[in-house]
Design a protein around this motif. Structure first.
Motif, PDB file in Angstrom:
ATOM      1  N   THR A   1      -3.419   3.271 -11.782  1.00  0.00           N
ATOM      2  CA  THR A   1      -4.482   2.896 -10.773  1.00  0.00           C
ATOM      3  C   THR A   1      -3.974   1.782  -9.836  1.00  0.00           C
ATOM      4  O   THR A   1      -4.009   0.634 -10.442  1.00  0.00           O
ATOM      5  N   LYS A  50       0.858  -1.128   0.076  1.00  0.00           N
ATOM      6  CA  LYS A  50      -0.189  -0.021  -0.023  1.00  0.00           C
ATOM      7  C   LYS A  50       0.798   1.320   0.084  1.00  0.00           C
ATOM      8  O   LYS A  50       0.373   2.285  -0.553  1.00  0.00           O
ATOM      9  N   ALA A  51       2.031   1.182   0.414  1.00  0.00           N
ATOM     10  CA  ALA A  51       3.039   2.400   0.537  1.00  0.00           C
ATOM     11  C   ALA A  51       3.227   2.869  -0.767  1.00  0.00           C
ATOM     12  O   ALA A  51       3.912   3.970  -0.840  1.00  0.00           O
ATOM     13  N   ARG A  52       2.981   2.008  -1.886  1.00  0.00           N
ATOM     14  CA  ARG A  52       3.555   2.575  -3.014  1.00  0.00           C
ATOM     15  C   ARG A  52       2.390   3.056  -3.946  1.00  0.00           C
ATOM     16  O   ARG A  52       2.621   3.465  -5.132  1.00  0.00           O
ATOM     17  N   PHE A  53       1.140   3.062  -3.306  1.00  0.00           N
ATOM     18  CA  PHE A  53       0.143   3.647  -4.067  1.00  0.00           C
ATOM     19  C   PHE A  53       0.071   5.467  -4.598  1.00  0.00           C
ATOM     20  O   PHE A  53      -0.126   5.280  -5.702  1.00  0.00           O
ATOM     21  N   GLN A  54       0.876   5.801  -3.740  1.00  0.00           N
ATOM     22  CA  GLN A  54       0.929   7.606  -4.056  1.00  0.00           C
ATOM     23  C   GLN A  54       1.896   7.656  -5.311  1.00  0.00           C
ATOM     24  O   GLN A  54       1.702   8.242  -6.268  1.00  0.00           O
ATOM     25  N   GLU A  55       3.103   6.638  -5.320  1.00  0.00           N
ATOM     26  CA  GLU A  55       4.033   6.832  -6.314  1.00  0.00           C
ATOM     27  C   GLU A  55       3.083   6.322  -7.876  1.00  0.00           C
ATOM     28  O   GLU A  55       3.396   6.974  -8.685  1.00  0.00           O
ATOM     29  N   ARG A 102       0.186   6.395  -8.476  1.00  0.00           N
ATOM     30  CA  ARG A 102      -0.847   7.143  -8.942  1.00  0.00           C
ATOM     31  C   ARG A 102      -0.088   8.412  -9.585  1.00  0.00           C
ATOM     32  O   ARG A 102      -0.712   9.221 -10.593  1.00  0.00           O
ATOM     33  N   ALA A 103       0.940   8.853  -9.095  1.00  0.00           N
ATOM     34  CA  ALA A 103       1.782   9.952  -9.583  1.00  0.00           C
ATOM     35  C   ALA A 103       2.222   9.913 -11.101  1.00  0.00           C
ATOM     36  O   ALA A 103       2.375  10.683 -11.663  1.00  0.00           O
TER      37      ALA A 103
END
Length: 295
Positions: A50, A38-43, A45-46
């Motif tokens: 999705t 989950k820690a990679r979600f922001q990366e 999305r950037a």
């Protein structure tokens, strides 16, 4: 174009190369990226992807992938033990369940499947002869996909990839640590592809990959490993690594590194033209000129 009307692509194994692929395709496609963190979600999305949470080692976590996309880019390596690629099998079981069928699958494999050829040239029609366990798992994945794809009406493209390099993927620390290389007479040929070029070729395969086709995705260079280290050392203004005979070097390096150093082959890339994407960096030397730290 609305994101809902864009064609959908699912990236399995969205590490460094997968992120580069997502960046290139996200303008024209709706990109989904499988990640177990989950820690990679922001990366993710950037770069326009999705994120989908799931773990190839845990089949019950993959249910979201069913029917998600018509094109799948499979970059995930096999697990670390055994001769079979269980992760690919887990993925295919889920993909086969979708109401929206997968139509194209690009699998990123390795030129390690060819094994050692004592410096001789190999092409896509050269029989595989994997020698390490990791290469045997890759051959198993290729064979599994080759059986699965025709049975499900899927266009399969297998890209066999050699050593990947980029500015942040060069052996600078190895050179700084003075790890020796082999003397030229005993040295092995190594094969390479630059990261951005590889990502562009993977993207091209989504359009131009021929059915059930293997393509060596390399720059076609014929550089020995020690000479490659010397090129990088010169570009960074570092002292070139010392050279040792094989009988002495084997005692100093890990078994995994030694297995890489002892497999010698010159991988040809004549089928690369099928992807209609010229390389920006047709040799390591050309790339190193763009980043040289040596005044």
């Amino acid at each position: 174009m609305s994101s809902f009307s864009k064609p959908r692509i699912l990236i399995i194994g969205c590490g460094d190369i997968g992120v580069r692929v997502a960046e290139q395709l996200s303008q024209s496609h709706h990109i989904y990226a499988l990640t177990s963190q989950k820690a990679r979600f922001q990366e993710l999305r950037a770069v326009g992807a999705t994120p989908i949470l799931g773990d190839l080692d845990k089949p019950d976590s993959l249910w979201r992938l069913s029917g998600l996309a018509q094109t799948v880019i499979h970059l995930a390596p096999p697990q670390n033990t055994g001769h079979r690629d269980c992760r690919t099998r887990n993925l295919l079981r889920i993909l086969a369940q979708g109401s929206q069928a997968v139509r194209r699958l690009i699998y990123v494999s390795t030129t390690g499947v060819y094994g050692d050829h004592a410096g001789a040239k190999v092409s896509e029609i050269t029989p595989v002869k994997p020698q390490s366990e990791r290469a045997k798992r890759r051959v198993d994945a290729e064979n599994t996909l080759r059986m699965w794809a025709p049975a499900h009406g899927v266009t399969l493209t297998i890209l066999r990839v050699p050593g990947i390099y980029a500015e942040n993927r060069l052996p600078v620390e190895r050179i700084q640590s003075r790890t020796p290389a082999l003397i030229s007479a005993e040295d092995a040929y190594s094969n390479h592809i630059q990261s951005d070029d590889l990502a562009r070729l993977i993207c091209a395969a989504t359009y131009h990959g021929k059915p059930q086709r293997v393509i060596n995705t390399c720059d076609g260079g014929e550089t020995k490993m020690g000479d490659y280290f010397d090129e990088v050392a010169d570009a960074y203004g570092l002292e070139r690594p010392p050279r040792l005979p094989a009988r002495d070097l084997e005692k100093l390096v890990s078994p995994m590194l030694w297995s890489f150093m002892r497999e010698s082959r010159r991988v040809t890339n004549t089928r690369l033209a099928e992807l209609k994407t010229p390389l920006r960096y047709p040799s390591v030397a050309i790339f190193l000129k763009t980043i040289s730290k040596n005044p």
